[in-house]
Design an enzyme around this catalytic site. Structure first.
Site, PDB file in Angstrom:
ATOM      1  N   GLN A 148      -2.161  12.597  18.151  1.00  9.26           N
ATOM      2  CA  GLN A 148      -2.956  11.829  17.186  1.00  9.26           C
ATOM      3  C   GLN A 148      -2.994  12.512  15.819  1.00  9.26           C
ATOM      4  O   GLN A 148      -3.083  11.843  14.784  1.00  9.26           O
ATOM      5  CB  GLN A 148      -4.378  11.630  17.708  1.00  9.26           C
ATOM      6  CG  GLN A 148      -4.444  10.814  18.988  1.00  9.26           C
ATOM      7  CD  GLN A 148      -3.812   9.438  18.834  1.00  9.26           C
ATOM      8  OE1 GLN A 148      -4.279   8.620  18.051  1.00  9.26           O
ATOM      9  NE2 GLN A 148      -2.744   9.178  19.577  1.00  9.26           N
TER      10      GLN A 148
ATOM     11  N   HIS B 173     -41.406 -28.260   6.999  1.00  7.35           N
ATOM     12  CA  HIS B 173     -40.967 -28.092   8.375  1.00  7.35           C
ATOM     13  C   HIS B 173     -41.951 -28.767   9.333  1.00  7.35           C
ATOM     14  O   HIS B 173     -41.560 -29.448  10.285  1.00  7.35           O
ATOM     15  CB  HIS B 173     -40.874 -26.604   8.735  1.00  7.35           C
ATOM     16  CG  HIS B 173     -39.701 -25.896   8.138  1.00  7.35           C
ATOM     17  ND1 HIS B 173     -39.557 -25.706   6.787  1.00  7.35           N
ATOM     18  CD2 HIS B 173     -38.616 -25.319   8.730  1.00  7.35           C
ATOM     19  CE1 HIS B 173     -38.435 -25.032   6.547  1.00  7.35           C
ATOM     20  NE2 HIS B 173     -37.845 -24.791   7.705  1.00  7.35           N
TER      21      HIS B 173
ATOM     22  N   ASP C 241      -2.351   3.253  21.938  1.00 13.13           N
ATOM     23  CA  ASP C 241      -1.746   2.993  20.633  1.00 13.13           C
ATOM     24  C   ASP C 241      -0.534   2.073  20.735  1.00 13.13           C
ATOM     25  O   ASP C 241      -0.293   1.255  19.842  1.00 13.13           O
ATOM     26  CB  ASP C 241      -1.285   4.312  19.991  1.00 13.13           C
ATOM     27  CG  ASP C 241      -2.425   5.107  19.399  1.00 13.13           C
ATOM     28  OD1 ASP C 241      -3.519   4.552  19.243  1.00 13.13           O
ATOM     29  OD2 ASP C 241      -2.206   6.295  19.072  1.00 13.13           O
TER      30      ASP C 241
ATOM     31  N   GLU D 209     -13.243   7.597  17.734  1.00 12.14           N
ATOM     32  CA  GLU D 209     -12.429   6.401  17.951  1.00 12.14           C
ATOM     33  C   GLU D 209     -11.781   6.421  19.340  1.00 12.14           C
ATOM     34  O   GLU D 209     -11.872   5.456  20.099  1.00 12.14           O
ATOM     35  CB  GLU D 209     -11.351   6.329  16.871  1.00 12.14           C
ATOM     36  CG  GLU D 209     -10.408   5.155  17.024  1.00 12.14           C
ATOM     37  CD  GLU D 209      -9.251   5.201  16.035  1.00 12.14           C
ATOM     38  OE1 GLU D 209      -8.610   4.151  15.847  1.00 12.14           O
ATOM     39  OE2 GLU D 209      -8.970   6.281  15.470  1.00 12.14           O
ATOM     40  N   HIS D 210     -11.076   7.500  19.659  1.00 17.31           N
ATOM     41  CA  HIS D 210     -10.421   7.655  20.962  1.00 17.31           C
ATOM     42  C   HIS D 210     -11.072   8.834  21.690  1.00 17.31           C
ATOM     43  O   HIS D 210     -11.115   9.944  21.143  1.00 17.31           O
ATOM     44  CB  HIS D 210      -8.935   7.972  20.817  1.00 17.31           C
ATOM     45  CG  HIS D 210      -8.169   7.004  19.974  1.00 17.31           C
ATOM     46  ND1 HIS D 210      -7.835   7.261  18.655  1.00 17.31           N
ATOM     47  CD2 HIS D 210      -7.678   5.778  20.252  1.00 17.31           C
ATOM     48  CE1 HIS D 210      -7.158   6.238  18.162  1.00 17.31           C
ATOM     49  NE2 HIS D 210      -7.040   5.316  19.109  1.00 17.31           N
TER      50      HIS D 210
ATOM     51  N   HIS E  90      -0.816  11.274  12.937  1.00 18.55           N
ATOM     52  CA  HIS E  90      -1.076  10.027  12.208  1.00 18.55           C
ATOM     53  C   HIS E  90      -1.212  10.265  10.708  1.00 18.55           C
ATOM     54  O   HIS E  90      -0.770   9.447   9.901  1.00 18.55           O
ATOM     55  CB  HIS E  90      -2.353   9.371  12.728  1.00 18.55           C
ATOM     56  CG  HIS E  90      -2.123   8.430  13.871  1.00 18.55           C
ATOM     57  ND1 HIS E  90      -1.699   7.136  13.705  1.00 18.55           N
ATOM     58  CD2 HIS E  90      -2.264   8.607  15.217  1.00 18.55           C
ATOM     59  CE1 HIS E  90      -1.591   6.543  14.882  1.00 18.55           C
ATOM     60  NE2 HIS E  90      -1.910   7.412  15.819  1.00 18.55           N
TER      61      HIS E  90
END
Length: 433
Positions: A251, A413, A353, A319-320, A254
């Site tokens: 990761q 109303h 992924d 995230e992961h 990235h």
């Protein structure tokens, strides 16, 4: 909580969306305004400036001619991955049921799950042409029942990315555009002579794409406010340090701002993981990126107990989150805050992924505390309806509405309720002639 930090990162970003630099925000706002004012002319101008290529919508015949040049094994792999993504998205959709219930005699309430009509999907190019983003966005939208999907991807070094086009085509895109960056987001968000206005935008991208999505959000929906990819591993003393190191670096490549965190109960696992990372960086082809990410944003933390490790991981809300423990499914009850869980030594984040079928568009920067990732439900609107079929029930609701509305000083109303009580139960009111 007793923790020992063997390696610390730079101070983490604040929760939520990172503040873009003034230059990025200004450039993006200028492009969006130009596209609003001048439509396709502005899109073409910025495409030539940033993409070095005029925007191009591919016809079915053009797309198929491009796809014919792609390696057959790549086509076969794209179709296999898309089958996984489609099957999971359709299974998720099957969980979403329309509802109709008679909550009291003669009073019917319900909801319908209605697909968004037109969706724009952005498929990044640049350093890594993300074929999988076509599966995650276009295909998931189509599985939800979206009528029209506009898909944009940038050229790479002046060339059309052939495999990306194949992924977009087989995912079911209705319009395939070779168009990237802020100009693509702006065109899909505001609509031009050639590109229909989209009601919702999905897909990852660079800082300019992320900022463009932030600026158009409101009149247009978006999937997530995306930040850099994140990975966190929870490991016990049974974890394999080589696996920990390999999956952290998978990761880290990235981008240079990817947080990669190991939380473990074993100092031995921690120290051996650090050694394996250093060794792998000597041969990793993407070490120029991964090494910077690991240097600046890598962390290794040792806790006394596995419960402390889970609690700390929950605070990160990464995230992961990969669970490398003897009983990995414990995380399903021990944790609440994550984009996606990857359970056990046989399951790596890279599967999510690239190929396993779950969606890889996930919350970052601690937003997993309040949201999940992109899924078929994001492309559906749950819209309620109501019907009163009983005169008696309508009159009784009218009385209740009149009292409830006047308690809030809403006379108009109240009169709507009064009228039903009058018509159905013959109640008398001074304001009704």
């Amino acid at each position: 909580m007793a923790i020992h930090r063997i390696k610390s990162a730079k101070p983490p970003a604040q929760n939520g969306v990172a503040n873009p630099s003034t230059s990025v925000a200004d450039i993006v706002s200028g492009v969006i305004e130009a596209v609003k004012q001048r439509g396709d002319e502005a899109v073409r101008e910025y495409a030539l400036k940033f993409d070095k290529m005029e925007p191009k919508r591919l016809s079915k015949e053009e797309a198929e001619a491009i796809i014919a040049q792609v390696d057959p094994q790549t086509i076969k792999d794209i179709k296999e991955v898309q089958e996984n993504v489609r099957n999971f998205a359709l299974a998720q959709k099957a969980c979403l049921k329309d509802l109709e219930v008679e909550i009291r005699p003669g009073v019917i309430l319900g909801h319908k799950n209605v697909p968004i009509d037109t969706v724009g999907c952005y498929i990044p190019g640049g350093r890594y042409p993300l074929l999988a983003s076509a599966h995650m966005t276009i295909l998931t939208a189509k599985a939800a029942g979206v009528r029209h999907v506009v898909a944009c991807t940038p050229p790479i070094l002046g060339e059309i990315p052939k495999a990306t086009v194949a992924a977009m085509y087989y995912a079911g895109a209705d319009d395939i555009w070779i168009l990237g960056g802020t100009q693509a987001i702006a065109a899909m968000a505001v609509g031009t002579e050639a590109i229909p206005q989209c009601h919702f935008l999905a897909g990852p991208g660079n800082a300019f794409v992320a900022e463009a999505k932030r600026q158009v959000f409101g009149p247009v929906g978006i999937d997530l406010f995306a930040g850099p990819t994140e990975v966190l591993i929870v490991a016990d003393d049974k974890a394999d340090p080589l696996t920990c190191a390999t999956d952290l670096l998978s990761q880290a490549e990235h981008g240079p701002d990817t947080p990669a965190v190991l939380i473990t109960t074993s100092k031995d696992v921690a120290e051996k993981t650090l050694t394996f990372i250093d060794t792998q960086l000597e041969s990793l082809r993407t070490a120029d990126i991964a090494s910077v990410s690991w240097r600046d944003h890598g962390e290794v933390i040792v806790t006394d107990t596995i419960d402390e490790a889970y609690a700390l991981a929950d605070d990160y809300a990464s995230e992961h989150v990969q669970i490398l423990t003897e009983t990995p499914r414990d995380a399903l009850t021990k944790m609440q805050h994550y984009g996606a869980l990857f359970l056990g030594k046989n399951t790596c984040v890279s599967y999510g992924d690239k190929c396993i079928g779950t969606n890889h568009v996930l919350p970052t920067r601690k937003t997993a505390h309040y949201t999940g990732g992109l899924w078929v439900g994001k492309f559906l609107k749950t819209c309620s309806y109501q019907e009163v079929v009983s005169d008696k029930a309508s009159g009784e609701l009218g009385r209740l509405c009149g009292r409830a509305a006047r308690a809030e000083n809403f006379e108009g109303h109240a009169r709507s309720g009064d009228l039903r009580a009058h018509l159905n139960l013959q109640d008398k009111f001074d304001w009704i002639p």
